[in-house]
Enzyme design. Structure first.
Site, PDB file in Angstrom:
ATOM      1  CG  ASP A 250      -8.321  -4.375  -2.569  1.00  0.00           C
ATOM      2  OD1 ASP A 250      -7.546  -3.415  -2.661  1.00  0.00           O
ATOM      3  OD2 ASP A 250      -9.567  -4.270  -2.641  1.00  0.00           O
TER       4      ASP A 250
ATOM      5  CG  HIS B  12      -2.077   0.909   1.130  1.00  0.00           C
ATOM      6  ND1 HIS B  12      -2.000   2.253   1.339  1.00  0.00           N
ATOM      7  CD2 HIS B  12      -3.353   0.643   0.783  1.00  0.00           C
ATOM      8  CE1 HIS B  12      -3.195   2.796   1.135  1.00  0.00           C
ATOM      9  NE2 HIS B  12      -4.041   1.839   0.800  1.00  0.00           N
TER      10      HIS B  12
HETATM   11  C1  SDX Z   1      -6.297   0.107  -2.745  1.00  0.00           C
HETATM   12  O1  SDX Z   1      -4.528   4.601  -1.958  1.00  0.00           O
HETATM   13  C2  SDX Z   1      -5.453   3.990  -1.332  1.00  0.00           C
HETATM   14  O2  SDX Z   1      -5.842   4.377  -0.228  1.00  0.00           O
HETATM   15  C3  SDX Z   1      -6.057   2.791  -2.056  1.00  0.00           C
HETATM   16  C4  SDX Z   1      -7.037   1.961  -1.252  1.00  0.00           C
HETATM   17  C5  SDX Z   1      -8.315   2.717  -0.958  1.00  0.00           C
HETATM   18  O3  SDX Z   1      -9.022   2.331  -0.019  1.00  0.00           O
HETATM   19  O4  SDX Z   1      -8.651   3.633  -1.782  1.00  0.00           O
HETATM   20  O5  SDX Z   1      -6.470   1.536  -0.026  1.00  0.00           O
HETATM   21  C6  SDX Z   1      -7.452   0.717  -2.055  1.00  0.00           C
HETATM   22  O6  SDX Z   1      -6.054   0.428  -3.872  1.00  0.00           O
HETATM   23  C7  SDX Z   1      -5.410  -0.856  -2.001  1.00  0.00           C
HETATM   24  C8  SDX Z   1      -4.195  -1.336  -2.833  1.00  0.00           C
HETATM   25  C9  SDX Z   1      -4.695  -2.424  -3.768  1.00  0.00           C
HETATM   26  N1  SDX Z   1      -3.660  -2.768  -4.774  1.00  0.00           N
HETATM   27  C10 SDX Z   1      -3.031  -3.950  -4.708  1.00  0.00           C
HETATM   28  O7  SDX Z   1      -3.182  -4.785  -3.804  1.00  0.00           O
HETATM   29  C11 SDX Z   1      -2.126  -4.227  -5.898  1.00  0.00           C
HETATM   30  C12 SDX Z   1      -0.792  -4.776  -5.404  1.00  0.00           C
HETATM   31  N2  SDX Z   1      -0.077  -3.710  -4.703  1.00  0.00           N
HETATM   32  C13 SDX Z   1       0.858  -2.916  -5.455  1.00  0.00           C
HETATM   33  O8  SDX Z   1       0.596  -2.738  -6.805  1.00  0.00           O
HETATM   34  C14 SDX Z   1       1.394  -1.711  -4.689  1.00  0.00           C
HETATM   35  O9  SDX Z   1       1.700  -2.140  -3.429  1.00  0.00           O
HETATM   36  C15 SDX Z   1       0.518  -0.478  -4.586  1.00  0.00           C
HETATM   37  C16 SDX Z   1       0.072   0.008  -5.928  1.00  0.00           C
HETATM   38  C17 SDX Z   1      -0.666  -0.751  -3.731  1.00  0.00           C
HETATM   39  C18 SDX Z   1       1.376   0.615  -3.937  1.00  0.00           C
HETATM   40  O10 SDX Z   1       2.383   0.907  -4.838  1.00  0.00           O
HETATM   41  P1  SDX Z   1       3.536   1.984  -4.492  1.00  0.00           P
HETATM   42  O11 SDX Z   1       3.277   2.676  -3.207  1.00  0.00           O
HETATM   43  O12 SDX Z   1       3.754   2.820  -5.697  1.00  0.00           O
HETATM   44  O13 SDX Z   1       4.753   1.059  -4.190  1.00  0.00           O
HETATM   45  P2  SDX Z   1       5.800   0.649  -5.269  1.00  0.00           P
HETATM   46  O14 SDX Z   1       5.112   0.120  -6.470  1.00  0.00           O
HETATM   47  O15 SDX Z   1       6.766   1.764  -5.418  1.00  0.00           O
HETATM   48  O16 SDX Z   1       6.522  -0.587  -4.547  1.00  0.00           O
HETATM   49  C19 SDX Z   1       7.595  -0.393  -3.653  1.00  0.00           C
HETATM   50  C20 SDX Z   1       8.390  -1.692  -3.739  1.00  0.00           C
HETATM   51  C21 SDX Z   1       8.760  -2.089  -5.173  1.00  0.00           C
HETATM   52  O17 SDX Z   1       9.914  -2.899  -5.096  1.00  0.00           O
HETATM   53  P3  SDX Z   1      11.385  -2.212  -5.361  1.00  0.00           P
HETATM   54  O18 SDX Z   1      11.267  -1.432  -6.635  1.00  0.00           O
HETATM   55  O19 SDX Z   1      11.632  -1.354  -4.145  1.00  0.00           O
HETATM   56  O20 SDX Z   1      12.320  -3.396  -5.459  1.00  0.00           O
HETATM   57  O21 SDX Z   1       7.565  -2.789  -3.258  1.00  0.00           O
HETATM   58  C22 SDX Z   1       7.318  -3.698  -4.304  1.00  0.00           C
HETATM   59  C23 SDX Z   1       7.621  -2.975  -5.602  1.00  0.00           C
HETATM   60  O22 SDX Z   1       8.015  -3.901  -6.617  1.00  0.00           O
HETATM   61  N3  SDX Z   1       5.908  -4.080  -4.205  1.00  0.00           N
HETATM   62  C24 SDX Z   1       5.454  -5.317  -4.357  1.00  0.00           C
HETATM   63  C25 SDX Z   1       4.063  -5.229  -4.127  1.00  0.00           C
HETATM   64  N4  SDX Z   1       3.720  -3.963  -3.864  1.00  0.00           N
HETATM   65  C26 SDX Z   1       4.872  -3.255  -3.927  1.00  0.00           C
HETATM   66  N5  SDX Z   1       6.075  -6.479  -4.663  1.00  0.00           N
HETATM   67  C27 SDX Z   1       5.285  -7.576  -4.733  1.00  0.00           C
HETATM   68  N6  SDX Z   1       3.940  -7.571  -4.513  1.00  0.00           N
HETATM   69  C28 SDX Z   1       3.308  -6.426  -4.218  1.00  0.00           C
HETATM   70  N7  SDX Z   1       1.982  -6.420  -4.020  1.00  0.00           N
END
Ligand code: SDX
Length: 457
Positions: A381, A323
């Site tokens: 989720d 998140h």
């Molecule tokens: C919702 O914003 C809100 O409040 C949203 C929400 C709401 O109520 O409105 O809470 C609802 O959207 C919840 C989130 C649902 N999405 C997911 O579950 C999809 C999976 N999660 C990711 O796509 C991600 O965690 C996000 C999009 C939720 C957050 O992305 P960020 O903050 O941009 O983080 P990032 O992509 O920069 O990741 C940081 C690191 C990366 O690795 P490095 O580049 O540092 O090596 O963490 C890794 C990412 O690759 N990473 C994950 C991951 N989420 C982040 N690796 C594996 N699995 C994951 N789920």
């Protein structure tokens, strides 16, 4: 802009802060003093509204990881501690003791309703749940296998073609009418999208049912036999709506605010929010998370998927994990996990194999350095898909349910923005790194071949 939150509402630590603290920036040999605006809870902000006019530079923050887009009094999140408050009330207490329509009132008007206020609000919402009969024609244009979110984007936007008497955003009365229409009609439209996908007749709302029971009735009732709403499932549905009602400046809420800043009507703004929520990185994650759990299938397959999630060259991510704000357990995920057990027990499937996969996946991930280092925890989720499937919904409806519940949050933020006397159209700038100024080249002076191939896809 409020220079600092009302002292009477400040928490003790905020009061001790120096009232006129400044941030000092040194840029190209000049020093600039920037105001610091104080929060009642959470981080203060550095006011950069005049930054470009004073320095000739933009600030740069793609994805808005460190940028406050507005001042708001609606929802507070402490991502480090896993805290979520709606108008100061903890989500755990609202989910335990309240209900969704009370939460709607709280988010919209700033406090819990008295009995009389609650009765009047319920009456208003209950008596606006029907949609114009002509709206049924919109659904006929879709294929039966159309994704319900595609239908929702269309029919919610189309509401503005029916309700011209509540689209003048500068009229507080019309804003109030649009608010109640939206909250009242979004369950009806959501149920219609579901029924259309089944090829079943639309079911009219009933005024003798509460909000969540009415929605289940419109989704699962059929004309050929009586449908009795299971009160345990209705309570679970209502609690799921509470958990999804608002979440500060997330992508879809920011979309609604930006659309609304141009003066677009509220129905169009909510349709924009639905479109943004659809993405799998946002509200589409509940559908993606269940599909992922089904693809994993058994606990034995979990290590393979954990490895994929950690592999930078593999776009696979653990859906329902991570998140932007929560760097701790999403408080909503815990409540959703408990609700999953309740619903599965009630529908007679306490040992849903996917629940076992989810638990096992969570245990393994939360011990893995990759996830711990990045503070990746289950979000709302992760368990919602299992619960919604147990309630009888297909995965294609999961994000529709999220949109239904989040409509009140979108509207609360839209109202807060529109009512702000300092409201301006949102218009971000950019870091431009494209071609510098150059003159037009006549065809006769250009190359004759296909060039370096980047344009011929
Ligand atoms: C919702 O914003 C809100 O409040 C949203 C929400 C709401 O109520 O409105 O809470 C609802 O959207 C919840 C989130 C649902 N999405 C997911 O579950 C999809 C999976 N999660 C990711 O796509 C991600 O965690 C996000 C999009 C939720 C957050 O992305 P960020 O903050 O941009 O983080 P990032 O992509 O920069 O990741 C940081 C690191 C990366 O690795 P490095 O580049 O540092 O090596 O963490 C890794 C990412 O690759 N990473 C994950 C991951 N989420 C982040 N690796 C594996 N699995 C994951 N789920």
């Amino acid at each position: 802009m409020n220079k600092s939150a009302d002292k009477s509402k400040k928490n003790p630590e905020a009061v001790s802060k120096e009232e006129n603290a400044k941030a000092i920036l040194e840029l190209k040999g000049k020093k600039y003093e920037l105001d610091i605006l104080h929060a009642s809870m959470g981080p203060d902000v550095i006011d950069v509204q005049n930054f470009y006019r004073r320095t000739g530079c933009f600030t740069y923050d793609p994805g808005y990881t460190s940028t406050a887009s507005c001042e708001s009094k609606i929802t507070f999140i402490d991502g480090e501690k896993g805290i979520l408050l709606y108008r100061g009330y903890p989500i755990e207490q609202l989910a335990e003791y309240g209900d969704y329509l009370e939460t709607c009132y709280l988010l919209l008007y700033g406090d819990l309703p008295t009995q009389a206020e609650r009765r009047r609000f319920d009456y208003e919402i209950t008596h606006h749940t029907m949609v114009h009969e002509q709206m049924r024609a919109f659904f006929q244009g879709f294929r039966r296998d159309a994704h319900p979110m595609a239908i929702m984007v269309a029919v919610v936007g189309a509401l503005s073609s029916f309700y011209h008497d509540s689209t003048d955003i500068n009229d507080p009365h019309q804003r109030e009418v649009a608010t109640r229409r939206m909250i009242a009609k979004i369950p009806t439209l959501s149920a219609m999208a579901y029924k259309y996908s089944l090829g079943q007749p639309f079911i009219y709302p009933r005024n003798d049912l509460d909000y969540a029971s009415n929605f289940l009735h419109m989704c699962f009732s059929v004309p050929s036999e009586e449908y009795k709403v299971n009160p345990v499932l209705a309570r679970a549905m209502d609690r799921i709506f509470i958990l999804h009602a608002d979440h500060e400046q997330n992508a879809s809420t920011s979309t609604v605010r930006l659309a609304g800043s141009s003066g677009a009507n509220p129905f169009a703004c909510i349709a924009a929010g639905i479109a943004s929520l659809w993405g799998p990185a946002h509200g589409g994650a509940n559908e993606a998370a269940l599909n992922m759990l089904e693809e994993i299938g058994t606990p034995e397959n979990i290590p393979k998927y954990i490895a994929r999630a950690k592999d930078r060259n593999d776009p696979f991510r653990l859906m329902g994990f991570g998140h932007r704000v929560y760097k701790n357990y999403d408080p909503r995920a815990r409540i959703m996990q408990r609700t999953a057990h309740e619903v599965l027990a009630e529908v007679g499937d306490p040992n849903d194999p996917l629940l076992e996969v989810a638990h096992e996946l969570e245990q393994i991930a939360l011990k893995d350095e990759y996830f711990l280092e990045r503070k990746l925890y289950p979000n709302i989720d992760f368990y919602s898909g299992i619960t919604l499937r147990a309630l009888g919904f297909p995965t294609s409806m999961f994000t529709v349910l999220f949109a239904l519940a989040r409509t009140v949050g979108w509207i609360a933020h839209w109202r807060e923005m529109i009512a702000d006397p300092h409201r301006r159209i949102g218009r971000p700038r950019q870091l431009y790194t494209g071609p510098v100024l150059r003159d037009y080249v006549p065809m006769s002076k250009r190359g004759t071949g296909l060039g370096d191939g980047i344009h011929n896809h």
